[in-house]
Design an enzyme around this catalytic site. Structure first.
Site, short mmCIF file in Angstrom:
data_model
loop_
_atom_site.label_atom_id
_atom_site.label_comp_id
_atom_site.label_asym_id
_atom_site.label_seq_id
_atom_site.Cartn_x
_atom_site.Cartn_y
_atom_site.Cartn_z
N PRO A 2 0.84 -1.20 0.00
CA PRO A 2 0.00 0.00 0.00
C PRO A 2 0.87 1.26 0.00
O PRO A 2 1.79 1.38 0.80
CB PRO A 2 -0.79 -0.13 1.30
CG PRO A 2 -0.79 -1.59 1.61
CD PRO A 2 0.53 -2.10 1.12
N GLU A 3 0.59 2.17 -0.93
CA GLU A 3 1.33 3.42 -1.01
C GLU A 3 0.43 4.55 -0.52
O GLU A 3 -0.64 4.30 0.05
CB GLU A 3 1.82 3.62 -2.44
CG GLU A 3 2.78 2.51 -2.88
CD GLU A 3 3.35 2.70 -4.29
OE1 GLU A 3 3.30 3.84 -4.81
OE2 GLU A 3 3.85 1.71 -4.86
N LYS A 57 3.03 7.11 4.59
CA LYS A 57 2.30 5.84 4.57
C LYS A 57 1.87 5.40 5.97
O LYS A 57 1.42 4.27 6.15
CB LYS A 57 3.16 4.76 3.93
CG LYS A 57 3.56 5.06 2.49
CD LYS A 57 4.46 3.98 1.93
CE LYS A 57 5.03 4.37 0.58
NZ LYS A 57 5.95 3.35 0.04
N ARG A 260 13.79 -2.99 -7.30
CA ARG A 260 12.36 -2.86 -7.58
C ARG A 260 12.12 -2.89 -9.09
O ARG A 260 12.90 -2.33 -9.86
CB ARG A 260 11.79 -1.55 -7.01
CG ARG A 260 12.06 -1.33 -5.53
CD ARG A 260 11.44 -2.42 -4.64
NE ARG A 260 9.99 -2.43 -4.74
CZ ARG A 260 9.19 -1.65 -4.01
NH1 ARG A 260 9.71 -0.76 -3.17
NH2 ARG A 260 7.88 -1.74 -4.12
#
EC number: 3.2.2.23
Length: 271
Positions: A2-3, A57, A260
């Site tokens: 979740p960002e 976040k 990433r």
């Protein structure tokens, strides 16, 4: 993971059920999250929740006694349920409310966090060195240009650095760089002022759009009602390596950058 948009969607979903409600219990079924849930977190019991905020976040649940700091980690989610709802696998924490509802924290991979802070939260080690919020006026082209000056790191890595700007994770960094026509491996300090201005604008626009769409659901994320977000339907590059560019039809490239997945169009985003 979740960002910022997913955390903001969660905040918007749970806030009406939490604010002005009294906490009657904190049930910790599994304290072994990214950091162990501290016993002191139970100081929230008996307190009335004054506000629910977001910093990057992190979700911040404010009471007069202190603030609960929640991080969703890689796979965490928060849902509002009747307190009597049967517990499912990975339901690690319940914040039980006088209304008969509970804020339930589910985290299959257990990289999330549930912490307690009595100090002003700005002094907490997790929050004290965070950069500006991307959707505020503090995040602007002159600021970003100065923050990136002389940096030799790839622009994408800088965009994902919470000390520079908070909450822009892998999904939205990929998308913003594509929209701005900037190669993710471009040396940050050499990106010109005009491109930086476009990038700041695209970051704001993409994050705001993602929040409006309920976030991006790729695997684990659901909102406070258990519903998925729909921004994934608008992704131009993230998760599309080897597919055609939505802008020019060229095949999208995929590389690893900072471990990433990084997807870009070598024609639209020239190095």
């Amino acid at each position: 993971m979740p960002e910022l948009p997913e955390v903001e969607v969660t905040r918007q979903g749970v806030s009406p059920y939490l604010i002005d409600n009294q906490v009657t219990d904190l049930i910790v079924r599994n304290p072994s999250l990214r950091w162990p849930v501290p016993e002191i977190a139970k100081q929230i019991i008996g307190q009335t929740i004054r506000n629910v905020r977001r910093r990057g976040k992190y979700l911040l649940i404010d009471t007069d006694a202190g603030t609960t700091i929640v991080h969703l980690g890689m796979s965490g989610s928060l849902r509002i349920l009747p307190a009597s709802t049967p517990v499912e696998k990975h339901d690690h924490i319940d914040l039980v409310l006088a209304s008969g509802k509970a804020l339930r924290f589910n985290d299959p991979r257990r990289f999330g966090a549930w912490l307690w802070c009595e100090l002003p939260e700005q002094a907490h080690p997790l929050l004290s060195k965070l950069g500006p919020e991307p959707l505020t006026d503090a995040f602007n082209a002159p600021y970003l240009l100065a923050a990136l000056a002389n940096k030799k790191k790839a622009i994408k890595l800088c965009l994902m650095d919470n000390h520079i700007v908070v909450g822009v994770g892998n999904i939205y960094a990929n998308e913003a760089l594509f929209a701005a026509g900037i190669h993710p491996q471009a040396e940050a300090g050499k990106v010109d002022a005009e491109r930086i201005e476009i990038l700041v604008s695209e970051v704001k626009q993409i994050l705001a759009s993602a929040i409006k769409q309920g976030g991006t659901t790729l695997k684990d994320f659901t909102n406070a009602d258990g519903k998925p977000g729909y921004f994934a339907q608008k992704l131009h590059v993230y998760g599309r390596g080897g597919e055609t560019c939505t802008q020019c039809g060229h095949l999208l490239s995929e590389i690893k950058l900072g471990q990433r997945a990084t997807v870009f169009c070598s024609l639209c985003q020239k190095l």
